[in-house]
Structure formats: structure tokens, C-alpha cells
Design a protein around this motif. Structure first.
Motif, mmCIF file in Angstrom:
data_model
loop_
_atom_site.group_PDB
_atom_site.id
_atom_site.type_symbol
_atom_site.label_atom_id
_atom_site.label_comp_id
_atom_site.label_asym_id
_atom_site.label_seq_id
_atom_site.Cartn_x
_atom_site.Cartn_y
_atom_site.Cartn_z
ATOM 1 N N UNK A 1 0.660 -1.245 0.089
ATOM 2 C CA UNK A 1 0.016 0.018 -0.094
ATOM 3 C C UNK A 1 0.954 1.428 0.064
ATOM 4 N N UNK A 2 2.008 1.277 0.785
ATOM 5 C CA UNK A 2 2.690 2.344 0.933
ATOM 6 C C UNK A 2 3.621 2.691 -0.371
ATOM 7 N N UNK A 3 3.828 1.515 -1.090
ATOM 8 C CA UNK A 3 4.752 1.787 -2.174
ATOM 9 C C UNK A 3 3.640 2.289 -3.537
ATOM 10 N N UNK A 4 2.479 1.928 -3.299
ATOM 11 C CA UNK A 4 1.542 2.331 -4.232
ATOM 12 C C UNK A 4 1.322 3.852 -4.270
ATOM 13 N N UNK A 5 1.084 4.114 -2.668
ATOM 14 C CA UNK A 5 0.696 5.642 -2.558
ATOM 15 C C UNK A 5 1.924 6.439 -2.662
ATOM 16 N N UNK A 6 3.258 5.860 -2.649
ATOM 17 C CA UNK A 6 4.412 6.725 -2.951
ATOM 18 C C UNK A 6 4.692 6.785 -4.414
ATOM 19 N N UNK A 7 3.687 5.820 -5.279
ATOM 20 C CA UNK A 7 4.224 6.159 -6.669
ATOM 21 C C UNK A 7 5.354 5.094 -7.270
ATOM 22 N N UNK A 8 5.639 4.004 -6.317
ATOM 23 C CA UNK A 8 6.681 3.058 -6.821
ATOM 24 C C UNK A 8 6.153 1.966 -7.505
ATOM 25 N N UNK A 9 4.867 1.588 -7.015
ATOM 26 C CA UNK A 9 4.227 0.560 -7.883
ATOM 27 C C UNK A 9 2.769 0.869 -8.359
ATOM 28 N N UNK A 10 2.535 0.228 -9.389
ATOM 29 C CA UNK A 10 1.263 0.890 -9.974
ATOM 30 C C UNK A 10 0.350 -0.163 -9.111
ATOM 31 N N UNK A 11 -1.204 0.445 -9.076
ATOM 32 C CA UNK A 11 -2.272 -0.196 -8.502
ATOM 33 C C UNK A 11 -2.051 -1.926 -8.749
ATOM 34 N N UNK A 12 -1.845 -2.079 -9.960
ATOM 35 C CA UNK A 12 -1.993 -3.461 -10.422
ATOM 36 C C UNK A 12 -0.880 -4.552 -9.691
ATOM 37 N N UNK A 13 0.583 -3.749 -9.807
ATOM 38 C CA UNK A 13 1.395 -4.313 -9.341
ATOM 39 C C UNK A 13 1.388 -4.537 -7.497
ATOM 40 N N UNK A 14 1.037 -3.502 -7.162
ATOM 41 C CA UNK A 14 0.799 -3.378 -5.560
ATOM 42 C C UNK A 14 -0.295 -4.556 -5.264
ATOM 43 N N UNK A 15 -1.208 -4.598 -5.877
ATOM 44 C CA UNK A 15 -2.355 -5.653 -5.719
ATOM 45 C C UNK A 15 -1.727 -7.097 -6.024
ATOM 46 N N UNK A 16 -0.964 -7.429 -6.841
ATOM 47 C CA UNK A 16 -0.382 -8.342 -7.287
ATOM 48 C C UNK A 16 0.545 -8.915 -6.036
ATOM 49 N N UNK A 17 1.375 -7.981 -5.498
ATOM 50 C CA UNK A 17 2.317 -8.168 -4.328
ATOM 51 C C UNK A 17 1.273 -8.807 -3.276
ATOM 52 N N UNK A 18 0.269 -8.201 -2.897
ATOM 53 C CA UNK A 18 -0.708 -8.262 -1.838
ATOM 54 C C UNK A 18 -1.257 -9.676 -2.073
ATOM 55 N N UNK A 19 -1.870 -9.900 -3.007
ATOM 56 C CA UNK A 19 -2.597 -11.088 -3.366
ATOM 57 C C UNK A 19 -1.598 -12.649 -3.466
ATOM 58 N N UNK A 20 -0.529 -12.287 -4.213
ATOM 59 C CA UNK A 20 0.281 -13.368 -4.404
ATOM 60 C C UNK A 20 1.126 -13.832 -3.315
ATOM 61 N N UNK A 21 1.403 -12.869 -2.419
ATOM 62 C CA UNK A 21 2.089 -13.141 -1.278
ATOM 63 C C UNK A 21 1.415 -13.815 -0.194
ATOM 64 N N UNK A 22 -0.086 -13.194 -0.210
ATOM 65 C CA UNK A 22 -0.860 -13.976 0.693
ATOM 66 C C UNK A 22 -1.365 -15.442 0.241
#
Length: 341
Positions: A1-22
Motif C-alpha cells: 500500500x505504501x509503495x503504491x501511494x508513493x508512486x513506486x508501484x502501479x495499483x495493479x503491481x501493488x495488488x499483485x504483491x498483496x494477493x500472490x504473497x498472501x
């Protein structure tokens, strides 16, 4: 979430990290757990030595906020030890152990699942809990997100880095705040006063809670775009009332007791003609004189400026003045020494 807000990851990539890691973490389900312990990290590490690699420090969230992860049975033993020693400890409601050796079992799966994410340099500074400081976000690749799950969370170090850089408002974006206390404790240890608020709370996931949190952050110094917040709602700014705030005391005020020259004479006394003394009378058995008066915060409000350990004390200079006035009454205008005990 922080990486997405900072602009480091796109929303899609941030969601991918959350979902696939979980998803990958499910392989660890049932093998371990996590426990929060209210002790400094060094004291926790001393206690964990008895369990070797079965238990690890998972996160350091504040001066006395540490999370331990590892084997489920070892955690049961740790909880028993804490209870016996009167140490506050509670189990985190998860059945897996992240930030410890258990995570190594899913390293290859994580790296493969996240190899396609494309981190980029962010415009907003990104303080990493993996490194404990500012990080170039082009490095937020699959390897980073594995380390983020495997290594100890250095949250306290990241907060200290933020405090050192002048940040004073902290917003925990989560379903329920669990880190705000750690932020406040770290700031207190740092000698800084901060505002730490959550976004949502348990059983309060609606817009009302979110807007309340925004208001709490605003009062603490956060900048809020109110025009955007209330766009299309018809909301408008209003001026504060123009009348002055008024305060009225209902306690009876003592006028103090002062002995005037006439009153002193009526009592058979002489006037001391002094702001700290009311009357003077010669002693019957000799050439001495007795000077009397009354000091109070009502009649001598300036006394309140001289306090020791929260108790108002008559300053030594006032006592010197009283002694000099007494000396004048008997023709002795010099004070050589005054000892106060």
C-alpha cells in the motif's frame, strides 16, 4: 500500500504483491504463529535464546512493542514464561510465522510469482521497514518483497528516521490501527511530540470513521484538501463566531487583608509603610520592634512566579527586604549575612 501511494508501484503491481504473497503464505498455515510482547527488543532477544532458531524477532514496532514468530509449541512456551514473569504478551490471530525461517520454504515461489512487477522511482520519499531508512524504490522488485516478508520488520528504525527528518504526523492506513502506539512511544523516546492516527477501525469501516480520522489528522497538523474531499456535496467553509470567548468565575474571591495606617493606629500599632508589612510595634521589654504582615497569592500575585517543585515559596530577595526593613526600625541599615534552611 505504501509503495503504491508513493508512486513506486502501479495499483495493479501493488495488488499483485498483496494477493500472490498472501496466497503463497497459505503453504505455511498451521506450522507456526506470532506473539506480541511488551518488552524492549534486547530483553526479548535474551529470552528467545533458550529456543534457538525455533523463535525469532519478527518485528520491532516501538521501544516496548516487539513481535515474535516461530514454531507454535515454542510460542506456547514463551507465553507461559511471560505469564509467569508478569510480562504482557498476547498471541497474534494468525496460524503462520512470517519474518522467520519458515518463510524460506516459499522463497522460490514468491520470486517467480512477482518477477513481472515493474517498480519505478517514486516522487514521494519511501522509508522502508526492511532497511530502516529511505530507499530508492526502483529496488522494490520480487527479491525485495521476499526480504520484506523474511527479515525482521525494522519499523521503529524507520519511524526514527522520519522523526529525524522532521515528520510529525503519522497516519496508519489499515483496517484497524496497531502501530500508532509504537509510533507515539518511539517519538516520546526521541523527545518529540507527534500526531499518530489510524484510518479505519475494527467494526468501523465506513466513510464516517474515515472522515473522523481525516479530521483527527488535520487537527494534528496534516494538510487536507477539503475542497476535493467535499466536492459535489454542497459543503462550504464558514467563519468562526465573531464574539469573543468569555470566561466567568463563580468562586468567591478573597480581597486579601491589608492593614491601613488608620487601622493600625486603631489597634495601637504603627504603620509599617511597606508593601510586604502591615504594622510595627515596639517590644515592651526592650528596644526591639516587631513587624507583622500577611503575604498571599491574592494580595501579592507575583509570588506565584517563584515556585520550587510546584510549591510557591517566598523568594530569598523578599526575605532580605523584610530583614532590611526591620533593621531600619532599629537604626541598623546593613545586612551582613542571611542564612536560610
Amino acid at each position: 500500500a505504501a509503495a503504491c501511494v508513493a508512486g513506486a508501484l502501479s495499483l495493479e503491481d501493488a495488488a499483485r504483491v498483496v494477493a500472490l504473497r498472501s496466497q503463497a503464505l497459505r503453504a505455511l498455515s498451521g506450522r507456526g504463529g506470532m506473539v506480541s510482547v511488551s518488552l524492549p527488543v534486547d530483553a526479548v532477544r535474551d529470552r528467545l535464546a533458550a529456543w534457538g532458531e525455533r523463535l525469532s524477532v519478527a518485528a520491532v514496532n516501538g521501544p516496548s512493542a516487539v513481535v515474535v514468530s516461530g514454531d507454535a509449541d515454542a510460542l506456547d512456551e514463551l507465553l507461559a514464561v511471560c505469564e509467569a514473569e508478569g510480562i504482557r504478551a498476547r498471541r497474534v490471530p494468525v496460524d503462520y510465522a512470517s519474518h522467520c525461517a519458515h518463510v524460506e520454504a516459499i522463497e522460490d515461489e514468491l520470486r517467480q510469482a512477482l518477477e513481472e512487477i515493474s517498480p519505478q522511482s517514486s516522487l514521494v520519499p519511501f522509508y522502508s521497514t526492511v532497511t530502516g531508512g529511505v530507499l530508492d524504490t526502483t529496488g522494490l522488485d520480487a527479491g525485495y518483497w521476499y526480504r520484506n516478508l523474511r527479515q525482521t520488520v525494522r519499523f521503529d528504525e524507520a519511524v526514527r528516521a522520519l522523526l529525524a527528518d522532521g515528520f510529525q504526523v503519522f497516519v496508519e492506513a489499515s483496517a484497524h490501527p496497531v502501530l500508532t502506539m509504537g509510533v507515539e512511544q518511539t517519538a516520546e523516546e526521541h523527545g518529540t511530540r507527534v500526531t499518530a492516527v489510524g484510518s479505519l477501525r475494527r467494526d468501523e469501516g465506513g466513510l464516517d470513521r474515515f472522515l473522523t480520522s481525516v479530521a483527527e489528522a488535520y487537527v494534528g497538523g496534516a494538510s487536507v484538501d477539503w475542497a476535493r474531499m467535499f466536492a459535489g456535496t454542497g459543503a462550504r467553509r464558514v467563519e468562526l463566531p465573531t464574539y469573543a470567548f468569555q470566561r466567568e468565575r463563580y468562586w468567591l474571591e478573597s480581597a486579601g487583608v491589608a492593614v491601613s495606617e488608620g487601622a493600625a493606629a486603631g489597634l495601637g500599632l504603627g504603620s509599617a509603610d511597606h508593601p510586604l508589612l502591615g504594622a510595627v510595634v515596639g517590644l515592651a521589654g526592650g528596644d526591639g520592634v516587631l513587624l507583622t504582615g500577611r503575604l498571599s497569592l491574592v494580595s501579592h500575585g507575583w509570588l506565584a512566579d517563584h515556585a520550587v517543585w510546584g510549591v510557591v515559596v517566598v523568594p530569598g530577595s523578599a526575605l532580605v527586604e523584610l530583614v532590611l526593613r526591620a533593621g531600619d526600625g532599629v537604626g541598623c541599615g546593613w545586612l551582613e549575612e542571611l542564612t536560610l534552611e
